[in-house]
Design a protein around this motif. Structure first.
Motif, PDB file in Angstrom:
ATOM      1  N   GLU A  15       0.849  -1.187   0.000  1.00 52.68           N
ATOM      2  CA  GLU A  15       0.000   0.000   0.000  1.00 52.68           C
ATOM      3  C   GLU A  15       0.887   1.239   0.000  1.00 52.68           C
ATOM      4  O   GLU A  15       1.936   1.266   0.648  1.00 52.68           O
ATOM      5  CB  GLU A  15      -0.922   0.034   1.214  1.00 52.68           C
ATOM      6  N   ASN A  16       0.478   2.250  -0.749  1.00 52.26           N
ATOM      7  CA  ASN A  16       1.201   3.512  -0.817  1.00 52.26           C
ATOM      8  C   ASN A  16       0.238   4.636  -0.446  1.00 52.26           C
ATOM      9  O   ASN A  16      -0.949   4.399  -0.209  1.00 52.26           O
ATOM     10  CB  ASN A  16       1.754   3.731  -2.233  1.00 52.26           C
ATOM     11  N   LYS A  17       0.712   5.843  -0.389  1.00 53.05           N
ATOM     12  CA  LYS A  17      -0.115   7.023  -0.145  1.00 53.05           C
ATOM     13  C   LYS A  17       0.115   8.026  -1.271  1.00 53.05           C
ATOM     14  O   LYS A  17       1.193   8.061  -1.879  1.00 53.05           O
ATOM     15  CB  LYS A  17       0.228   7.670   1.197  1.00 53.05           C
ATOM     16  N   VAL A  18      -0.904   8.836  -1.543  1.00 55.07           N
ATOM     17  CA  VAL A  18      -0.787   9.913  -2.522  1.00 55.07           C
ATOM     18  C   VAL A  18      -0.601  11.219  -1.757  1.00 55.07           C
ATOM     19  O   VAL A  18      -1.355  11.504  -0.819  1.00 55.07           O
ATOM     20  CB  VAL A  18      -2.029   9.985  -3.422  1.00 55.07           C
ATOM     21  N   VAL A  19       0.409  11.997  -2.153  1.00 53.02           N
ATOM     22  CA  VAL A  19       0.727  13.220  -1.408  1.00 53.02           C
ATOM     23  C   VAL A  19       0.890  14.410  -2.350  1.00 53.02           C
ATOM     24  O   VAL A  19       1.158  14.261  -3.545  1.00 53.02           O
ATOM     25  CB  VAL A  19       2.011  13.051  -0.574  1.00 53.02           C
ATOM     26  N   LEU A  20       0.739  15.580  -1.771  1.00 59.25           N
ATOM     27  CA  LEU A  20       0.954  16.851  -2.460  1.00 59.25           C
ATOM     28  C   LEU A  20       2.357  17.327  -2.116  1.00 59.25           C
ATOM     29  O   LEU A  20       2.699  17.461  -0.937  1.00 59.25           O
ATOM     30  CB  LEU A  20      -0.093  17.865  -2.003  1.00 59.25           C
ATOM     31  N   VAL A  21       3.185  17.558  -3.134  1.00 60.03           N
ATOM     32  CA  VAL A  21       4.580  17.943  -2.908  1.00 60.03           C
ATOM     33  C   VAL A  21       4.864  19.300  -3.536  1.00 60.03           C
ATOM     34  O   VAL A  21       4.181  19.733  -4.472  1.00 60.03           O
ATOM     35  CB  VAL A  21       5.557  16.895  -3.472  1.00 60.03           C
ATOM     36  N   VAL A  22       5.891  19.953  -3.018  1.00 60.16           N
ATOM     37  CA  VAL A  22       6.265  21.293  -3.494  1.00 60.16           C
ATOM     38  C   VAL A  22       7.778  21.351  -3.692  1.00 60.16           C
ATOM     39  O   VAL A  22       8.526  20.570  -3.100  1.00 60.16           O
ATOM     40  CB  VAL A  22       5.827  22.376  -2.488  1.00 60.16           C
ATOM     41  N   PRO A  23       8.249  22.288  -4.524  1.00 59.63           N
ATOM     42  CA  PRO A  23       9.697  22.464  -4.698  1.00 59.63           C
ATOM     43  C   PRO A  23      10.353  22.997  -3.427  1.00 59.63           C
ATOM     44  O   PRO A  23       9.677  23.461  -2.501  1.00 59.63           O
ATOM     45  CB  PRO A  23       9.793  23.488  -5.834  1.00 59.63           C
ATOM     46  N   ASP A  24      11.661  22.960  -3.405  1.00 60.36           N
ATOM     47  CA  ASP A  24      12.418  23.481  -2.275  1.00 60.36           C
ATOM     48  C   ASP A  24      12.043  24.941  -2.010  1.00 60.36           C
ATOM     49  O   ASP A  24      12.031  25.770  -2.923  1.00 60.36           O
ATOM     50  CB  ASP A  24      13.914  23.367  -2.576  1.00 60.36           C
ATOM     51  N   GLY A  25      11.730  25.245  -0.777  1.00 58.60           N
ATOM     52  CA  GLY A  25      11.353  26.606  -0.410  1.00 58.60           C
ATOM     53  C   GLY A  25       9.889  26.930  -0.604  1.00 58.60           C
ATOM     54  O   GLY A  25       9.423  27.992  -0.179  1.00 58.60           O
ATOM     55  N   ASN A  26       9.145  26.051  -1.270  1.00 57.05           N
ATOM     56  CA  ASN A  26       7.703  26.219  -1.483  1.00 57.05           C
ATOM     57  C   ASN A  26       7.356  27.640  -1.952  1.00 57.05           C
ATOM     58  O   ASN A  26       6.610  28.365  -1.279  1.00 57.05           O
ATOM     59  CB  ASN A  26       6.947  25.891  -0.195  1.00 57.05           C
TER      60      ASN A  26
END
Length: 288
Positions: free
Chosen positions: A134-145
């Protein structure tokens, strides 16, 4: 033994054959040497266990392949890509012993008697299919957002106002299909946003993580394991209500060249050594 690829082995064999031919032997001797090298290459290829696996498994399976090779006479050879692409390759007759998909859909489409199998395919070896991870789906951002994204709700608001660009998988890629469910849950019109240039696409999850890592977009939706492997900041995790459970099924492929090794590999993936590698990058083993 470490996992090898056919390309690497072929290159080594070609160099070896060329070296023999260049040492003053006759053309016949050189031809015989090349023939022997080709036979050795074919024999080695016959020992390879071919595993088709979702791109999000790249890091963990590379290590698991090494561990498996230490205990088995067969050498795993991996083909990593989107599950949709791999499903098509298997359907078209590509040599494959084991398939590990990032979603149930692609495995269902290959399994005889499954209601999702609209093409009447019969390519999954009966009795070998299991829910592996099982995995999870996530929201990611670049360094420093730089876009200031801290939640799916913030992402939705900024997408609607045109203040951010989102990277997601194509519609034939499981991570893209999970993302489509999230957008629908947030009542966002994917087509309208894409036409306005507020969504970019990747043909697999690794392409999405690359866009975020390079800050070509303000945010992206990927698996938790890929966020970990790419060193990306995860600012939110999708709930089951938003996109369903993210389960990776695995199975041996019908008519595979190495059926016994395929079953041994699937069993190894359920064992403690493989489970530790999966857990190290954020997967939850389901079949132990």
């Amino acid at each position: 033994m470490k996992p090898v690829t056919r390309r690497a082995f072929c290159a080594s064999a070609a160099v070896a054959a060329g070296t023999i031919a260049g040492c003053g032997r006759s053309q016949d001797e050189a031809d015989d040497a090349a023939s022997d090298a080709g036979q050795g290459m074919a024999d080695d290829a016959e020992k390879e266990l071919v595993v088709f696996a979702a791109a999000s498994l790249t890091e963990s399976l590379a290590r698991i392949g090494e561990l498996f090779a230490e205990e088995s006479p067969s050498q795993p050879s991996f083909n990593f890509d989107s599950s949709g692409t791999l499903k098509t390759q298997i359907q078209e007759g590509a040599s494959c012993d084991v398939f590990i998909s990032a979603a149930q859909k692609q495995m269902n489409q290959l399994e005889a008697g499954n209601e999702a199998n609209t093409e009447n395919l019969d390519l999954v070896e009966p009795g070998t299919r299991l829910d592996l991870l099982e995995n999870k789906v996530v929201l990611v951002v670049p360094d420093g957002n730089p876009a200031g994204i801290d939640s799916f709700e913030t992402m939705a608001r900024k997408l609607a106002s045109g203040d951010v660009v989102l990277a997601m998988g194509n519609e034939d890629v499981p991570v893209g299909q999970y993302t489509q469910k999230i957008l629908a849950y947030l009542e966002l019109d994917e087509r309208r946003l894409a036409d306005a240039g507020r969504i970019t696409y990747g043909s697999n999850v690794k392409e999405v993580t690359t866009q975020v890592s390079e800050a070509a977009v303000g945010c992206g939706i990927v698996y938790a394991t890929d966020a970990y492997s790419a060193g990306l900041d995860s600012v939110a995790e999708a709930t089951e209500e938003m996109c369903g459970k993210v389960v990776y099924p695995a199975a041996a492929i019908k008519g595979a060249a190495h059926p016994d090794d395929a079953e041994r590999f699937l069993e190894f993936c359920r064992g403690p050594k493989a489970s530790a590698e999966f857990e190290a990058v954020g997967f939850t083993p389901l079949a132990g």
